[in-house]
Design an enzyme around this catalytic site. Structure first.
Site, PDB file in Angstrom:
ATOM      1  CG  ASP A 116      36.284  -2.866  -6.417  1.00 15.42           C
ATOM      2  OD1 ASP A 116      35.204  -2.368  -6.783  1.00 15.42           O
ATOM      3  OD2 ASP A 116      36.494  -3.302  -5.267  1.00 15.42           O
ATOM      4  CG  ASP A 218      34.138  -6.261  -2.488  1.00 17.15           C
ATOM      5  OD1 ASP A 218      33.264  -5.443  -2.829  1.00 17.15           O
ATOM      6  OD2 ASP A 218      33.920  -7.472  -2.316  1.00 17.15           O
ATOM      7  CD  GLU A 260      31.369  -2.734  -0.011  1.00 15.81           C
ATOM      8  OE1 GLU A 260      32.103  -3.717  -0.200  1.00 15.81           O
ATOM      9  OE2 GLU A 260      30.213  -2.674  -0.470  1.00 15.81           O
ATOM     10  CG  HIS A 334      28.997  -1.464  -7.881  1.00 20.13           C
ATOM     11  ND1 HIS A 334      29.776  -0.781  -6.964  1.00 20.13           N
ATOM     12  CD2 HIS A 334      29.101  -2.757  -7.528  1.00 20.13           C
ATOM     13  CE1 HIS A 334      30.321  -1.619  -6.129  1.00 20.13           C
ATOM     14  NE2 HIS A 334      29.940  -2.834  -6.435  1.00 20.13           N
ATOM     15  CG  ASP A 335      26.944  -2.957  -4.375  1.00 22.97           C
ATOM     16  OD1 ASP A 335      27.876  -2.943  -3.553  1.00 22.97           O
ATOM     17  OD2 ASP A 335      26.924  -3.697  -5.381  1.00 22.97           O
TER      18      ASP A 335
HETATM   19  O1  TEU Z   1      29.187  -5.376  -1.637  1.00 22.79           O
HETATM   20  C1  TEU Z   1      29.125  -5.766  -0.286  1.00 22.79           C
HETATM   21  C2  TEU Z   1      27.744  -5.907   0.134  1.00 22.79           C
HETATM   22  O2  TEU Z   1      27.496  -6.257   1.248  1.00 22.79           O
HETATM   23  C3  TEU Z   1      26.659  -5.551  -0.806  1.00 22.79           C
HETATM   24  O3  TEU Z   1      26.474  -6.654  -1.655  1.00 22.79           O
HETATM   25  C4  TEU Z   1      25.410  -5.236  -0.029  1.00 22.79           C
HETATM   26  O4  TEU Z   1      25.240  -6.224   0.955  1.00 22.79           O
HETATM   27  C5  TEU Z   1      24.232  -5.292  -0.902  1.00 22.79           C
HETATM   28  O5  TEU Z   1      24.520  -4.701  -2.115  1.00 22.79           O
HETATM   29  C6  TEU Z   1      23.123  -4.579  -0.185  1.00 22.79           C
HETATM   30  O6  TEU Z   1      21.961  -4.791  -0.902  1.00 22.79           O
HETATM   31  C7  TEU Z   1      30.447  -5.640  -2.235  1.00 22.79           C
HETATM   32  C8  TEU Z   1      30.357  -5.189  -3.677  1.00 22.79           C
HETATM   33  O7  TEU Z   1      30.159  -3.782  -3.725  1.00 22.79           O
HETATM   34  C9  TEU Z   1      29.216  -5.942  -4.312  1.00 22.79           C
HETATM   35  O8  TEU Z   1      28.991  -5.495  -5.656  1.00 22.79           O
HETATM   36  C10 TEU Z   1      29.566  -7.425  -4.311  1.00 22.79           C
HETATM   37  O9  TEU Z   1      28.446  -8.155  -4.797  1.00 22.79           O
HETATM   38  C11 TEU Z   1      29.900  -7.909  -2.890  1.00 22.79           C
HETATM   39  O10 TEU Z   1      30.731  -7.039  -2.163  1.00 22.79           O
HETATM   40  C12 TEU Z   1      30.655  -9.232  -2.968  1.00 22.79           C
HETATM   41  O11 TEU Z   1      31.939  -8.971  -3.512  1.00 22.79           O
END
Ligand code: TEU
Ligand code: CA
Length: 566
Positions: A116, A218, A260, A334-335
């Site tokens: 990642d 990311d 992403e 994971h989000d």
């Molecule tokens: O996520 C990008 C992101 O925008 C997400 O946090 C999204 O806005 C949110 O989950 C929606 O509810 C990436 C990673 O996947 C996330 O785990 C990190 O927290 C974030 O970037 C910062 O690195």
């Protein structure tokens, strides 16, 4: 013909386009959140030796790649998405030797390891930021984004953090604000600085030399930001940087790169993954996720499920990248909430709906991504107190909602449905305490349904969700029509049924799915009246479609009608 079966103007149902075959066209990727996968040393936190202990499980499932969420040194403010040393492993996850061992053991099983890449920001404990904040003329100062206070003495502009509040924090040392689009402990890197880009490319090559299979990137759509114009996503130099990154690092290697990009549209997707672009293999777009979010409250006030809206987004992306570019296919990560809780039915038709969702996703055109636990039908976790949550986004947003006078109960309902911790409860391996994840105290509670939903019982049950995923992964490797066939949706306005076909050189695959707990009868369009081999079903096999068919609750199947032998 019932009212749902009139068809839009017939689209081309064959195609003559050529595409350069890539190894990741037939692979399935499995995402691992290391903190919650397997704890090998009893400290309650998943780790790299734990991942290595499950490579045979992953091989048996049939995946070709594992994507590890960040494993680097980090203060874990955002569970590793805040990196303090890009070239060392967080001690709670293990060592570089553990990582090299994992890569070697994975490769022995024809499994590649994606890392990642989190380079929009670092941790505030990264040496670059520690230096940068020392003084305005420090050599590392413009590795980050600093601005004087605004005219009113306050924030430099209106940019906000994804984790709530302003995207600016005042550094008293120098009286300037620094930008952080996530937590204040995740300062944004200044990609306009060529020294930053050179350091990042050097680090990427260091990992590529260690034999990784590529990168997940990311929030990569943020690196072209133009802060003074309050442009964050899709900035003017974004694709210049990605083409430079391609040239300077992975471009000459046969690796998988996936960006992403929450801001992506079907148009911009072709800029990232078009065959002549020399940027990325593919991107994660999120329109099928955000189409259900509230305009004002986002995911914390989700709209009711609407299959027609979901189908139209998924089909739009299939059509947009049908002749160039490449789709990723995913329900969760994971989000995101657990797929079967979000789009299926965990009360009455848990297994049927989990298999239905897998069938619909894995037979589309693109590279499928499985999020850990999805393959056994893991569900959202019914936390009742905010104290059970661990995610900085949820905790920050809860505080801000309550401070703004919104009801904590309403917020918890939103967190129950869409909070990121739903995906971060530990992987459920067996009916042993804590689901076999740890012999210690887990960093976050294990979902109480682990005695019923766990890998050990799934692997021994021929009819389990796990075996359904295993079959789907194998089908992709066997049938070119699944990999390259032209996608066509049907019955687009039907509120309950998802129907699509894939065609390649006379082979025709028809996929049908009932997204409801009700039996649904429907008239089959002439073009879909086929008979052939039932490749997969979550009930008994269906081998022919005549005028009408009745789909049982969450029934899904795929029929392959082979072209007549020449
Ligand atoms: O996520 C990008 C992101 O925008 C997400 O946090 C999204 O806005 C949110 O989950 C929606 O509810 C990436 C990673 O996947 C996330 O785990 C990190 O927290 C974030 O970037 C910062 O690195
Ligand atoms: Ca551990």
């Amino acid at each position: 013909m019932d009212q749902f079966s009139e068809q839009p103007a017939t689209r081309v149902i064959e195609q003559g386009f050529s595409i350069e075959r890539k190894w990741w066209h037939t692979s399935t990727v499995y995402q691992i959140y290391p903190r919650s996968f397997v704890d090998s040393n009893g400290d309650g936190i998943g780790d790299i030796p734990g991942i290595a202990s499950k490579l045979d499980y992953l091989k048996a499932l049939g995946v070709g790649v594992i994507w590890l969420s960040p494993i680097y040194a980090s203060p874990m403010d955002d569970n590793g998405y805040d990196i303090s040393d890009y070239q060392d492993i967080a001690p709670e996850f293990g060592t570089l030797a553990d990582f090299d061992h994992l890569v070697a053991e994975a490769r022995r099983r024809d499994i590649g390891v994606l890392l990642d890449l989190v380079v929009n920001h670092t941790s505030d404990e990264h040496p670059w930021f520690i230096e940068a904040r020392k003084s305005i003329d420090n050599p590392y100062r413009d590795f980050y984004i600093w601005r004087r206070p605004g005219a009113d003495g306050g924030f430099p502009n209106r940019l906000k953090s994804s984790f709530g509040g302003p995207a600016w924090t005042l550094d008293p040392e120098t009286g300037e604000y620094y930008l952080h689009l996530f937590s204040r402990r995740q300062p944004d890197l200044n990609w306009e600085n060529p020294k930053v880009r050179a350091e990042i490319y050097k680090m990427m090559n260091w990992w590529l030399e260690r034999g990784i299979a590529g990168f997940r990137m990311d929030v990569i759509d943020y690196i072209g930001k133009k802060v003074d114009q309050e442009i964050v996503k899709d900035g003017p130099h974004l694709h210049d940087y990605l083409q430079e990154m391609h040239r300077e690092t992975f471009g000459s290697r046969n690796v998988l790169t996936v960006g992403e990009t929450w801001s992506a549209t079907p148009g911009s997707a072709l800029l990232y993954s078009g065959k002549d672009r020399r940027e990325l293999s593919m991107i994660f777009q999120f329109e099928h996720v955000t189409q259900q979010w509230d305009e004002k409250f986002g995911k914390w006030r989700p709209k009711p499920f609407d299959l027609v809206r979901l189908k139209s987004v998924l089909s739009k992306w299939q059509y947009a990248l049908s002749e160039d570019g490449w789709n990723s296919l995913f329900w969760g990560n994971h989000d995101l909430p657990r797929a079967v809780s979000k789009y299926g039915n965990v009360t009455g038709y848990h297994m049927e709906s989990a298999k239905m969702l897998a069938t619909v996703l894995h037979l589309m055109k693109g590279t499928p991504f499985i999020y850990q636990g999805e393959e056994i039908g893991m569900t959202n976790v019914p936390f009742t107190k905010i104290e059970q949550y661990r995610d900085i986004e949820t905790l920050n947003m809860h505080r801000l909602h309550v401070e703004a006078g919104y009801s904590p109960e309403d917020f918890l309902r939103g967190a129950n449905e869409n909070g990121r911790d739903n995906a971060r409860t530990p992987m459920q391996w067996s009916a042993a305490p804590h689901g076999g994840f740890t012999t210690g105290v887990p960093w976050i509670e294990v979902n109480a349904n682990y005695p019923k939903i766990n890998a050990e019982s799934a692997m021994t049950d021929e009819n389990s969700v796990w075996n359904h995923y295993r079959k789907l992964i194998a089908l992709r490797k066997k049938h070119p029509v699944i990999v390259y066939g032209l996608y066509q949706s049907w019955l687009d306005q039907h509120p309950d049924i998802f129907v699509y076909s894939r065609t390649l050189k006379g082979d025709r695959l028809v996929v049908m799915a009932n997204f409801t707990p009700r039996p649904i009868s429907l008239t089959i369009p002439d073009e879909l009246q086929v008979c052939g081999e039932c490749l997969i079903s979550n009930y008994s096999p269906v081998t022919e479609l005549c005028e009408g068919v009745e789909l049982r609750a969450y029934e899904a199947f795929a029929i392959l009608c082979k072209a007549p032998a020449k």
